[in-house]
Design an enzyme around this catalytic site. Structure first.
Site, PDB file in Angstrom:
ATOM      1  N   SER A 136       0.823  -1.205   0.000  1.00  0.00           N
ATOM      2  CA  SER A 136       0.000   0.000   0.000  1.00  0.00           C
ATOM      3  C   SER A 136       0.864   1.265   0.000  1.00  0.00           C
ATOM      4  O   SER A 136       1.960   1.279   0.566  1.00  0.00           O
ATOM      5  CB  SER A 136      -0.871  -0.010   1.259  1.00  0.00           C
ATOM      6  N   TYR A 163      -2.022   5.527  -3.990  1.00  0.00           N
ATOM      7  CA  TYR A 163      -3.080   6.501  -3.708  1.00  0.00           C
ATOM      8  C   TYR A 163      -2.598   7.795  -4.325  1.00  0.00           C
ATOM      9  O   TYR A 163      -1.569   8.349  -3.933  1.00  0.00           O
ATOM     10  CB  TYR A 163      -3.299   6.664  -2.201  1.00  0.00           C
ATOM     11  N   THR A 189      -5.382   2.780  -7.173  1.00  0.00           N
ATOM     12  CA  THR A 189      -6.694   2.611  -6.529  1.00  0.00           C
ATOM     13  C   THR A 189      -7.555   3.826  -6.840  1.00  0.00           C
ATOM     14  O   THR A 189      -7.205   4.961  -6.499  1.00  0.00           O
ATOM     15  CB  THR A 189      -6.513   2.409  -5.009  1.00  0.00           C
ATOM     16  N   LYS A 271      -7.551  -0.410  -9.947  1.00  0.00           N
ATOM     17  CA  LYS A 271      -8.287  -1.131  -8.888  1.00  0.00           C
ATOM     18  C   LYS A 271      -9.534  -0.343  -8.497  1.00  0.00           C
ATOM     19  O   LYS A 271      -9.451   0.869  -8.249  1.00  0.00           O
ATOM     20  CB  LYS A 271      -7.375  -1.295  -7.662  1.00  0.00           C
ATOM     21  N   HIS A 295     -13.342  -2.338  -2.537  1.00  0.00           N
ATOM     22  CA  HIS A 295     -12.506  -1.977  -1.384  1.00  0.00           C
ATOM     23  C   HIS A 295     -13.010  -2.678  -0.121  1.00  0.00           C
ATOM     24  O   HIS A 295     -12.972  -2.124   0.974  1.00  0.00           O
ATOM     25  CB  HIS A 295     -12.524  -0.456  -1.193  1.00  0.00           C
TER      26      HIS A 295
HETATM   27  C1  LIG Z   1      -7.607  -2.289   6.971  1.00  0.00           C
HETATM   28  C2  LIG Z   1      -7.665  -2.184   5.481  1.00  0.00           C
HETATM   29  C3  LIG Z   1      -6.813  -1.304   4.837  1.00  0.00           C
HETATM   30  C4  LIG Z   1      -6.821  -1.208   3.438  1.00  0.00           C
HETATM   31  N1  LIG Z   1      -5.924  -0.389   2.821  1.00  0.00           N
HETATM   32  C5  LIG Z   1      -5.904  -0.319   1.484  1.00  0.00           C
HETATM   33  C6  LIG Z   1      -4.939   0.465   0.824  1.00  0.00           C
HETATM   34  O1  LIG Z   1      -4.087   1.068   1.462  1.00  0.00           O
HETATM   35  N2  LIG Z   1      -4.991   0.529  -0.521  1.00  0.00           N
HETATM   36  C7  LIG Z   1      -5.934  -0.133  -1.264  1.00  0.00           C
HETATM   37  O2  LIG Z   1      -5.956  -0.038  -2.481  1.00  0.00           O
HETATM   38  N3  LIG Z   1      -6.850  -0.920  -0.653  1.00  0.00           N
HETATM   39  C8  LIG Z   1      -6.852  -1.030   0.693  1.00  0.00           C
HETATM   40  N4  LIG Z   1      -7.755  -1.849   1.293  1.00  0.00           N
HETATM   41  C9  LIG Z   1      -8.686  -2.635   0.479  1.00  0.00           C
HETATM   42  C10 LIG Z   1      -8.093  -4.005   0.115  1.00  0.00           C
HETATM   43  O3  LIG Z   1      -7.043  -3.875  -0.806  1.00  0.00           O
HETATM   44  C11 LIG Z   1      -9.155  -4.908  -0.514  1.00  0.00           C
HETATM   45  O4  LIG Z   1      -9.761  -4.240  -1.603  1.00  0.00           O
HETATM   46  C12 LIG Z   1     -10.229  -5.329   0.486  1.00  0.00           C
HETATM   47  O5  LIG Z   1      -9.664  -5.558   1.746  1.00  0.00           O
HETATM   48  C13 LIG Z   1     -10.936  -6.585   0.010  1.00  0.00           C
HETATM   49  O6  LIG Z   1     -12.003  -6.915   0.840  1.00  0.00           O
HETATM   50  P1  LIG Z   1     -11.914  -8.085   1.958  1.00  0.00           P
HETATM   51  O7  LIG Z   1     -10.862  -7.660   2.905  1.00  0.00           O
HETATM   52  O8  LIG Z   1     -13.261  -8.100   2.563  1.00  0.00           O
HETATM   53  O9  LIG Z   1     -11.570  -9.337   1.219  1.00  0.00           O
HETATM   54  C14 LIG Z   1      -7.738  -1.983   2.681  1.00  0.00           C
HETATM   55  C15 LIG Z   1      -8.580  -2.874   3.342  1.00  0.00           C
HETATM   56  C16 LIG Z   1      -8.547  -2.996   4.728  1.00  0.00           C
HETATM   57  C17 LIG Z   1      -9.435  -3.995   5.393  1.00  0.00           C
END
Ligand SMILES: Cc1cc2nc3c(=O)[nH]c(=O)nc-3n(C[C@H](O)[C@H](O)[C@H](O)COP(=O)(O)O)c2cc1C
Length: 401
Positions: A136, A163, A189, A271, A295
């Site tokens: 990330s 980001y 993203t 994404k 997300h």
């Molecule tokens: C705590 C947390 C932080 C996340 N941080 C990012 C991030 O920094 N960048 C990003 O593109 N997606 C981020 N996501 C989304 C994840 O990449 C992903 O799309 C998502 O967790 C998928 O859903 P699931 O966890 O229910 O399988 C984050 C998700 C969570 C749970």
């Protein structure tokens, strides 16, 4: 853990089962509970309530999180018999690399709130199995540190998630740093130009970035540092404030993708695609791959379940670029269904965070081994030997359920 350049071979489902049962004979257990409700519960016991809620929670009433899971439930596998499934091959090709299984660790920010070893532990676990890790932008350790640490374990693909903020020079700097550090794709993203209305975090009054967490890539960036009167080590509050003013950019449009193309040679993966028309725009803009994702339900409450959006995007893309999927993957059957609906591979989010919370690097590795073993058995027991064979004919839809 012994350091090696070769990832360890993934176990088949039967091998993993035997390993766990043999451990049981000697009174041992894997580092993480296998039942996912127990894994989640254990993570909840370990984490502070606000850290647990930050990871577990979603936008608004969390309808999108529920829709993500319901979408899986409505598709059912229709197993086939007597097809010689004695040998399976879960490997898939993705952007010129062969992955041992169609599974990536998706970008998850601020992992330090889950475990001290944070992104380093997750990246090392992924590398040890030859699975790609997506770092990330808001990681807890700098992209250079994570790359170096994971490379010591084994050579497996690492991608950088962007980001895209307001300062073009900073964006270019991060993208170029990532390429220099060996990240072989850029995941942009698109769905987070503002943070969703996350009731649990608002209830706790908690956003880890405001405590300076998850900002390692900014604090180590020469352009970011050049914008500050004092370095972040001396005046963290001013650095956090600057970050807040630059983090996101709601003014971006499709034509801005060209800017990224000018600043990186690596494939660009978009994404957050859910609409077929956006898939078409993404291809026009030159995207090398897409990720169908909402997300994990953290952005728009009441959104379409991500799996329900997958077939429309796959149809539009029509094989021109790989389509990846995330949001709601928990078990082997989920991976199977996403592949059958046209995804080339899936990304994990919360699932590996619970492994990280419970047992650090080893916990992430065990979660991955369990998921891949479960997928291998689901394939075999459903009559399939390789991912390429899967298509919608392996499923039926049970809307009346
Ligand atoms: C705590 C947390 C932080 C996340 N941080 C990012 C991030 O920094 N960048 C990003 O593109 N997606 C981020 N996501 C989304 C994840 O990449 C992903 O799309 C998502 O967790 C998928 O859903 P699931 O966890 O229910 O399988 C984050 C998700 C969570 C749970």
């Amino acid at each position: 853990m012994t350091e090696s350049k070769q990832p360890q071979a993934l176990l088949t489902g039967a091998e993993r089962e035997l390993q766990i049962y043999a451990l049981g004979l000697s009174g041992g257990k894997p580092s993480v509970p296998v039942p996912l409700d127990l894994l989640d519960q254990k993570a909840k016991e370990i984490l502070t309530p606000r850290a647990y809620d930050y990871v577990a929670g979603g936008a608004g009433g969390e309808d999108t999180m529920r829709a993500n899971r319901e979408a899986f439930y409505l598709w059912r596998i229709v197993p086939r018999m007597l097809r010689d499934v004695s040998k399976r091959d879960l490997s898939v090709e993705l952007l010129g690399a062969w992955l041992p299984a169609p599974v990536l660790l998706g970008p998850v920010g601020v992992q330090e709130i889950v475990h001290n070893d944070a992104d380093v532990a997750s990246a090392r676990a992924a590398a040890s199995l030859g699975l790609p890790f997506v770092l990330s932008t808001v990681s807890s350790r700098s992209m250079e540190e994570v790359a170096q640490s994971a490379a010591k374990v084994a050579g497996s693909p690492r991608w950088f998630q962007l980001y895209w903020g307001k300062n073009a020079e900073l964006t270019a700097s991060m993208v170029q740093r990532a390429e220099r550090a060996g990240y072989s794709a850029l995941v942009v993203t698109l769905d987070t130009h503002s943070l969703g209305w996350r009731e649990r975090d608002l209830h706790h009054g908690y956003l880890p970035f405001m405590l300076g967490q998850g900002l390692a890539n900014y604090f180590s960036d020469p352009v970011f540092r050049g914008l500050l009167a004092q370095p972040p080590e001396q005046n963290p509050a001013a650095a956090v404030q600057l970050w807040g003013s630059l983090f996101s950019n709601a003014a971006l449009t499709w034509k801005d993708i060209a800017f990224l193309r000018q600043h990186t040679h690596v494939p660009i993966i978009l994404k957050g695609i859910l609409h077929a028309n956006d898939a078409a725009r993404a291809l026009d803009a030159g995207a090398d791959a897409l990720i169908v994702s909402n997300h994990g339900g953290r952005q728009v409450d009441g959104s379409v379940g991500a799996l329900d959006a997958l077939p429309g995007v796959v149809r539009e893309v029509n094989g021109r670029v790989p389509v990846l999927f995330d949001s709601g993957i928990r078990r082997g059957a989920d991976v199977f269904k996403a592949l059958a609906l046209g995804a080339r591979a899936v990304l994990l989010g919360r699932l590996y965070m619970w492994g990280l919370a419970v047992a650090g690097e080893e916990g992430v590795r065990d979660v991955l081994l369990n998921l891949v073993a479960d997928l291998d058995l689901t394939m075999a027991l459903s009559g399939y030997t390789c991912c390429r064979e899967l298509d919608a004919s392996a499923l039926c839809r049970c809307d009346s359920a």
